[in-house]
Design an enzyme around this catalytic site. Sequence first.
Site, PDB file in Angstrom:
ATOM      1  N   ARG A 153       1.032  -1.200  -0.130  1.00  0.00           N
ATOM      2  CA  ARG A 153      -0.172   0.069  -0.004  1.00  0.00           C
ATOM      3  C   ARG A 153       0.720   1.301   0.132  1.00  0.00           C
ATOM      4  O   ARG A 153       1.788   1.245   0.471  1.00  0.00           O
ATOM      5  CB  ARG A 153      -0.746   0.047   1.038  1.00  0.00           C
ATOM      6  CG  ARG A 153      -1.590  -1.152   1.372  1.00  0.00           C
ATOM      7  CD  ARG A 153      -2.507  -1.208   2.688  1.00  0.00           C
ATOM      8  NE  ARG A 153      -3.685  -2.304   2.838  1.00  0.00           N
ATOM      9  CZ  ARG A 153      -3.327  -3.269   3.404  1.00  0.00           C
ATOM     10  NH1 ARG A 153      -1.876  -3.499   4.109  1.00  0.00           N
ATOM     11  NH2 ARG A 153      -4.407  -4.233   3.552  1.00  0.00           N
ATOM     12  N   LYS A 179      -1.845  -2.374   8.079  1.00  0.00           N
ATOM     13  CA  LYS A 179      -2.879  -1.952   8.881  1.00  0.00           C
ATOM     14  C   LYS A 179      -2.856  -2.450  10.258  1.00  0.00           C
ATOM     15  O   LYS A 179      -2.437  -3.681  10.367  1.00  0.00           O
ATOM     16  CB  LYS A 179      -4.330  -2.225   7.946  1.00  0.00           C
ATOM     17  CG  LYS A 179      -4.596  -1.241   6.817  1.00  0.00           C
ATOM     18  CD  LYS A 179      -5.813  -1.872   6.451  1.00  0.00           C
ATOM     19  CE  LYS A 179      -6.152  -0.867   5.210  1.00  0.00           C
ATOM     20  NZ  LYS A 179      -7.571  -1.004   4.565  1.00  0.00           N
ATOM     21  N   HIS A 234      -2.499   3.215  -6.094  1.00  0.00           N
ATOM     22  CA  HIS A 234      -3.584   1.947  -5.939  1.00  0.00           C
ATOM     23  C   HIS A 234      -3.812   1.174  -7.276  1.00  0.00           C
ATOM     24  O   HIS A 234      -3.561  -0.243  -7.218  1.00  0.00           O
ATOM     25  CB  HIS A 234      -4.816   2.417  -5.562  1.00  0.00           C
ATOM     26  CG  HIS A 234      -5.850   1.412  -5.100  1.00  0.00           C
ATOM     27  ND1 HIS A 234      -5.582   0.491  -4.280  1.00  0.00           N
ATOM     28  CD2 HIS A 234      -6.967   0.891  -5.408  1.00  0.00           C
ATOM     29  CE1 HIS A 234      -6.316  -0.256  -3.873  1.00  0.00           C
ATOM     30  NE2 HIS A 234      -7.382  -0.082  -4.880  1.00  0.00           N
ATOM     31  N   ARG A 249      -0.785  -1.375  -7.242  1.00  0.00           N
ATOM     32  CA  ARG A 249      -0.953  -2.437  -6.350  1.00  0.00           C
ATOM     33  C   ARG A 249      -2.083  -3.495  -6.852  1.00  0.00           C
ATOM     34  O   ARG A 249      -1.820  -4.803  -6.635  1.00  0.00           O
ATOM     35  CB  ARG A 249      -1.528  -1.938  -4.888  1.00  0.00           C
ATOM     36  CG  ARG A 249      -2.195  -2.828  -3.815  1.00  0.00           C
ATOM     37  CD  ARG A 249      -2.478  -2.173  -2.562  1.00  0.00           C
ATOM     38  NE  ARG A 249      -3.202  -2.872  -1.635  1.00  0.00           N
ATOM     39  CZ  ARG A 249      -2.974  -3.771  -0.774  1.00  0.00           C
ATOM     40  NH1 ARG A 249      -1.640  -4.235  -0.754  1.00  0.00           N
ATOM     41  NH2 ARG A 249      -3.730  -4.185   0.071  1.00  0.00           N
ATOM     42  N   HIS A 278      -3.860  -8.785   3.531  1.00  0.00           N
ATOM     43  CA  HIS A 278      -5.269  -8.900   3.776  1.00  0.00           C
ATOM     44  C   HIS A 278      -5.569  -9.834   4.672  1.00  0.00           C
ATOM     45  O   HIS A 278      -5.084 -10.842   4.677  1.00  0.00           O
ATOM     46  CB  HIS A 278      -6.070  -9.291   2.517  1.00  0.00           C
ATOM     47  CG  HIS A 278      -6.275  -8.154   1.433  1.00  0.00           C
ATOM     48  ND1 HIS A 278      -6.435  -8.457   0.052  1.00  0.00           N
ATOM     49  CD2 HIS A 278      -6.156  -7.017   1.503  1.00  0.00           C
ATOM     50  CE1 HIS A 278      -6.503  -7.320  -0.494  1.00  0.00           C
ATOM     51  NE2 HIS A 278      -6.340  -6.341   0.332  1.00  0.00           N
ATOM     52  N   TYR A 319     -10.774  -7.706  -4.711  1.00  0.00           N
ATOM     53  CA  TYR A 319      -9.867  -6.776  -4.880  1.00  0.00           C
ATOM     54  C   TYR A 319      -9.293  -7.407  -6.438  1.00  0.00           C
ATOM     55  O   TYR A 319      -8.998  -6.487  -7.138  1.00  0.00           O
ATOM     56  CB  TYR A 319      -8.664  -6.753  -3.880  1.00  0.00           C
ATOM     57  CG  TYR A 319      -7.822  -5.818  -4.017  1.00  0.00           C
ATOM     58  CD1 TYR A 319      -6.852  -5.809  -4.847  1.00  0.00           C
ATOM     59  CD2 TYR A 319      -7.781  -4.780  -3.050  1.00  0.00           C
ATOM     60  CE1 TYR A 319      -5.712  -4.721  -5.060  1.00  0.00           C
ATOM     61  CE2 TYR A 319      -6.867  -3.844  -3.158  1.00  0.00           C
ATOM     62  CZ  TYR A 319      -5.703  -3.931  -3.911  1.00  0.00           C
ATOM     63  OH  TYR A 319      -5.012  -2.761  -3.992  1.00  0.00           O
TER      64      TYR A 319
END
Length: 306
Positions: A153, A177, A246, A249, A272, A281
């Site tokens: 990311r 994240k 993005h 990615r 993820h 995705y």
Amino acid sequence: MSQPISSVYQVWIDAFIAYLHNERGMSEHTQKNYQKQLTIIALQLTSFGVESWQKLDVPWVRQVAAKGAREGLKPNSLATRMSCLRSFLDYLVLKGELVANPAKGISTPRNHKRLPKNLDVDETGQLLDIDMDDPLAIRDRSIMELMYGTGMRLSELIQLNVKNVLGDRGEIRVIGKGNKERIVPFSGEAKRWVLLWLNTRPSLLKMEEEALFISKRGTRISHRNVQKRMSEWGIKQGVSSHITPHKLRHSFATHILESSGNLRAVQEMLGHESLSTTQVYTHLDFQHLAQAYDKAHPRAKKKPES
């Protein structure tokens, strides 16, 4: 200046934000979003005559959703607001302030997630055909090679420090994240250009700086700077579609999946938590998934009849 809310509401918002920071390790951006949404909801509840979070019930939650819809919130924005409320009320249940979460089971209309069109392999090659002596061009190609080569990311790339690059092992330590660390393999062109950038980087340094990617001022590069430079390179290289972090990615995930069919590996490389997120995705169709399952799952193969 935004309208102040009652301390009865504010004290629990503050406690929740501290919980997100200290125990959940959520980013500052996420914390600010929760703070904003919960402040809006608290003001709405005050206007309804609801005295505190503890007085919130299912009908009042429905009123919050209805008010958002009346104010013209798009489905995704309304869904985000209600998701914030659900998470916050789960916290109040955890703390014993509520017996049950009144926002559970209240759904909101949601738009289908629009996925970015990925670059094909030729377009990617066209974009990355940058071979210049300019330190900023070397930096930019290194950034794009790394994003396309690992699928990380933008926020993860910005946070990278020099010490996170383990070139001899072909690995990069990435903080994703929820402050979760993962090891991302990198090789080929991505590794070659990152090592070239590490040799070029001192020419832009003006002070001690641990960031891997720095601006021409010698400080950690910003999200906006990366986005702007990528867009400019897309135009300069004659790529027909708009270039964003993005999109690189997404292209990484799509190209890896198309060549390997290994959904689980792509999930891990993207960072993820849920496999279903990776499915959306990478815009897989069911047939592709079914074929992968039939090939790989030990219980999917038919046993020979005796």
